[in-house]
Design an enzyme around this catalytic site. Structure first.
Site, PDB file in Angstrom:
ATOM      1  N   CYS A 117     -47.403  26.222 -28.431  1.00 37.82           N
ATOM      2  CA  CYS A 117     -48.437  27.173 -28.831  1.00 37.82           C
ATOM      3  C   CYS A 117     -49.017  26.682 -30.144  1.00 37.82           C
ATOM      4  O   CYS A 117     -48.454  25.822 -30.805  1.00 37.82           O
ATOM      5  CB  CYS A 117     -47.845  28.571 -29.008  1.00 37.82           C
ATOM      6  SG  CYS A 117     -49.135  29.838 -29.055  1.00 37.82           S
ATOM      7  N   LYS A 192     -46.735  37.237 -20.102  1.00 37.75           N
ATOM      8  CA  LYS A 192     -46.473  37.498 -21.513  1.00 37.75           C
ATOM      9  C   LYS A 192     -47.407  38.603 -21.985  1.00 37.75           C
ATOM     10  O   LYS A 192     -48.629  38.453 -21.987  1.00 37.75           O
ATOM     11  CB  LYS A 192     -46.692  36.224 -22.336  1.00 37.75           C
ATOM     12  CG  LYS A 192     -46.493  36.443 -23.828  1.00 37.75           C
ATOM     13  CD  LYS A 192     -46.559  35.155 -24.611  1.00 37.75           C
ATOM     14  CE  LYS A 192     -46.415  35.421 -26.096  1.00 37.75           C
ATOM     15  NZ  LYS A 192     -46.474  34.192 -26.889  1.00 37.75           N
ATOM     16  N   ARG A 202     -42.997  37.163 -35.679  1.00 31.65           N
ATOM     17  CA  ARG A 202     -44.173  36.699 -36.428  1.00 31.65           C
ATOM     18  C   ARG A 202     -43.863  36.598 -37.911  1.00 31.65           C
ATOM     19  O   ARG A 202     -44.382  35.721 -38.596  1.00 31.65           O
ATOM     20  CB  ARG A 202     -45.367  37.626 -36.161  1.00 31.65           C
ATOM     21  CG  ARG A 202     -45.840  37.460 -34.731  1.00 31.65           C
ATOM     22  CD  ARG A 202     -47.054  38.287 -34.399  1.00 31.65           C
ATOM     23  NE  ARG A 202     -47.327  38.216 -32.975  1.00 31.65           N
ATOM     24  CZ  ARG A 202     -48.133  39.040 -32.320  1.00 31.65           C
ATOM     25  NH1 ARG A 202     -48.775  39.988 -32.975  1.00 31.65           N
ATOM     26  NH2 ARG A 202     -48.317  38.898 -31.022  1.00 31.65           N
ATOM     27  N   ARG A 214     -54.041  39.765 -30.291  1.00 31.64           N
ATOM     28  CA  ARG A 214     -53.950  38.783 -29.210  1.00 31.64           C
ATOM     29  C   ARG A 214     -54.331  39.371 -27.839  1.00 31.64           C
ATOM     30  O   ARG A 214     -53.977  38.829 -26.813  1.00 31.64           O
ATOM     31  CB  ARG A 214     -52.522  38.234 -29.129  1.00 31.64           C
ATOM     32  CG  ARG A 214     -51.992  37.591 -30.398  1.00 31.64           C
ATOM     33  CD  ARG A 214     -50.995  36.495 -30.070  1.00 31.64           C
ATOM     34  NE  ARG A 214     -50.093  36.152 -31.144  1.00 31.64           N
ATOM     35  CZ  ARG A 214     -50.416  35.484 -32.250  1.00 31.64           C
ATOM     36  NH1 ARG A 214     -51.663  35.118 -32.461  1.00 31.64           N
ATOM     37  NH2 ARG A 214     -49.495  35.190 -33.152  1.00 31.64           N
ATOM     38  N   GLU A 230     -50.739  36.519 -12.799  1.00 33.17           N
ATOM     39  CA  GLU A 230     -50.333  35.457 -13.730  1.00 33.17           C
ATOM     40  C   GLU A 230     -49.198  34.621 -13.140  1.00 33.17           C
ATOM     41  O   GLU A 230     -49.206  33.389 -13.222  1.00 33.17           O
ATOM     42  CB  GLU A 230     -49.885  36.057 -15.074  1.00 33.17           C
ATOM     43  CG  GLU A 230     -51.016  36.608 -15.932  1.00 33.17           C
ATOM     44  CD  GLU A 230     -51.880  35.510 -16.552  1.00 33.17           C
ATOM     45  OE1 GLU A 230     -51.593  34.314 -16.362  1.00 33.17           O
ATOM     46  OE2 GLU A 230     -52.864  35.854 -17.230  1.00 33.17           O
ATOM     47  N   LYS A 245     -41.925  38.313 -20.376  1.00 33.03           N
ATOM     48  CA  LYS A 245     -41.659  38.541 -21.795  1.00 33.03           C
ATOM     49  C   LYS A 245     -42.486  39.698 -22.316  1.00 33.03           C
ATOM     50  O   LYS A 245     -43.692  39.710 -22.035  1.00 33.03           O
ATOM     51  CB  LYS A 245     -42.012  37.258 -22.557  1.00 33.03           C
ATOM     52  CG  LYS A 245     -41.903  37.333 -24.044  1.00 33.03           C
ATOM     53  CD  LYS A 245     -42.479  36.102 -24.673  1.00 33.03           C
ATOM     54  CE  LYS A 245     -42.438  36.283 -26.166  1.00 33.03           C
ATOM     55  NZ  LYS A 245     -43.198  35.330 -26.889  1.00 33.03           N
TER      56      LYS A 245
END
Ligand code: PBG
Length: 323
Positions: A117, A192, A202, A214, A230, A245
Site C-alpha cells: 500500500c 476491506k 494508523r 478512505r 470484491e 478485514k
C-alpha cells in the site's frame, strides 16, 4: 422425549471429543512493524505489547516467532521519507525491502508476507495517487505494482495488496509473472471495509489520511453484496488467498466467503479489535486471555483458514498452557 444436548457437555473429555473448532499456531500470521534507525525496540502506544523494530533488532523477535510455531509474518514498513508518490515504498533499499532480506537470512522457512500500500509512504496519507482531490485508480496500481515487484525482488513469499484499488490482483499478478515470480503468491485484502477499527494502526504506522477519508476506495460497512463482488473480482483475477478485514465485526462476510469460494479465506483481526480487548482488560472489566481466545475461535468458526492477529504470540503461549 426430551432431547438431552447437555449429555455431550457433561465433562471435559466429552467436550474435547465433540469440539468442532480448534485453534493452533498454524492458524496465525503475526504483523510486524519495522522502522528506520538502529537498536530500536519500542512499544507501540496504541498497540500494547507490540513493538516498532529496527531491522537490526529483528533477530530476537523472529526467534520467538519460530519458537512458538508461527509460520507466517506480515510486514509493515514505517519510512522516514514520504512524498506524493510513495517513492520510498519501492526503493530497493527501502525499510521493508531490507527487513525482508534480513528475515529471509534469519529464517528462510518463515513465510514472509508484505503489505502493499502507499499510505504509510505518501505525504497525504492516502493509499494511492491524488489528483484534484481524487484518488486515481490505474495510476495508483502502476505504483503498487512497482512496490510488489520490489518486495518480490527482496525475497517476499507472498504479496498482500491492501490499497483497495480496482484490478489490484490483475496488475500485481502480471508484473510478478513477467519478472519470473510465478511462485510468489498473492493474498488480497479483498473485502476491506472503511472501518474505524483501524484507528490504532494508523497511529502505529503514521498513515492517517491528511484530508478526507478512505470511503472512495474502502468498502461501506453497510454492504455485503458488494463484498461478494470484491471477492469475485479478486478470485477471477487469480488471487491465491482472499481476505476479509476487519474480522469479528464482519463474521457474516467471512462465512459467505468461505461458502462461496474454494480458496483459503484469511481474516484480519485488526488493531481496534486488539486494542479494545487490551483496554477492557486493563480496566478490569474483562479477562484478556478468555476474550482474546474466544474472539479468535469465533473468527475461525465463521470460516477463516488463517487469522492475522496482534495476538499471535500470546495466543500460541496460551494454547501451550492449555495442553
Ligand atoms: C494500509 C493498511 C491499513 C491496515 C492494514 N493495511 C490501514 C488502513 O487501511 O487505513 C489496518 C490494520 C489494522 O488496523 O490493524 N492500507
Amino acid at each position: 422425549m426430551i432431547k438431552r444436548n447437555r449429555r455431550l457437555r457433561d465433562n471435559c473429555a466429552i467436550r474435547s471429543l465433540v469440539r468442532e473448532t480448534i485453534l493452533s499456531p498454524n492458524d496465525f500470521v503475526y504483523p510486524i512493524f519495522v522502522v528506520e534507525g538502529e537498536n530500536i525496540k519500542e512499544e507501540i502506544n496504541s498497540l500494547p505489547n507490540n513493538f516498532h523494530y529496527s531491522v537490526d533488532k529483528l533477530g530476537e523477535l523472529i526467534e520467538e516467532v519460530i519458537g512458538l510455531g508461527i509460520k507466517g509474518i506480515l510486514l509493515f514498513g514505517i519510512p522516514d521519507y514520504k512524498d506524493e508518490c510513495a517513492s520510498s515504498a519501492f526503493h530497493k533499499d527501502g525499510i521493508v525491502q531490507r527487513a525482508i532480506r534480513k528475515i529471509k537470512e534469519l529464517a528462510p522457512e518463515l513465510l514472509v508476507i508484505t503489505d502493499v500500500c502507499m499510505c504509510q509512504y505518501t505525504s497525504h496519507g492516502h493509499c494511492g495517487v491524488v489528483k484534484n482531490g481524487r484518488i486515481l485508480n490505474d495510476e495508483s496500481m502502476e505504483y503498487a505494482s512497482q512496490i510488489a515487484l520490489s518486495h518480490a525482488l527482496a525475497g517476499a513469499d507472498m504479496i498482500a495488496p491492501s490499497n483497495m484499488m480496482d484490478g489490484r490482483v490483475k496488475y500485481i499478478r502480471s508484473i510478478l509473472d513477467e519478472n519470473e515470480f510465478t511462485h510468489v503468491s498473492i493474498m488480497s485484502y479483498s473485502a476491506k471495509y472503511s472501518s474505524s477499527f483501524y484507528g490504532p494502526f494508523r497511529e502505529a504506522a503514521g498513515s492517517a489520511p491528511q484530508f478526507g477519508d478512505r470511503k472512495t476506495y474502502q468498502m461501506d460497512p453497510a454492504n455485503v453484496r458488494e463484498a461478494l463482488r470484491e471477492l469475485e473480482n479478486d478470485y477471477s483475477e487469480g488471487v491465491d488467498i482472499l481476505m476479509v478485514k476487519p474480522a469479528l465485526p464482519y463474521l457474516d462476510v467471512i462465512r459467505l466467503g468461505r461458502d462461496r469460494f474454494n480458496l483459503p479465506i484469511a481474516a484480519y483481526q485488526v488493531s481496534g479489535e486488539y486494542s479494545m480487548i487490551k483496554a477492557g482488560a486493563k480496566l478490569g472489566y474483562i479477562n484478556e486471555k478468555a476474550i482474546a481466545m474466544e474472539s479468535l475461535l469465533s473468527i475461525k468458526r465463521a470460516g477463516a483458514d488463517l487469522i492475522i492477529t496482534y495476538y499471535a504470540l500470546d495466543a500460541c503461549k496460551w494454547l501451550r498452557e492449555e495442553v
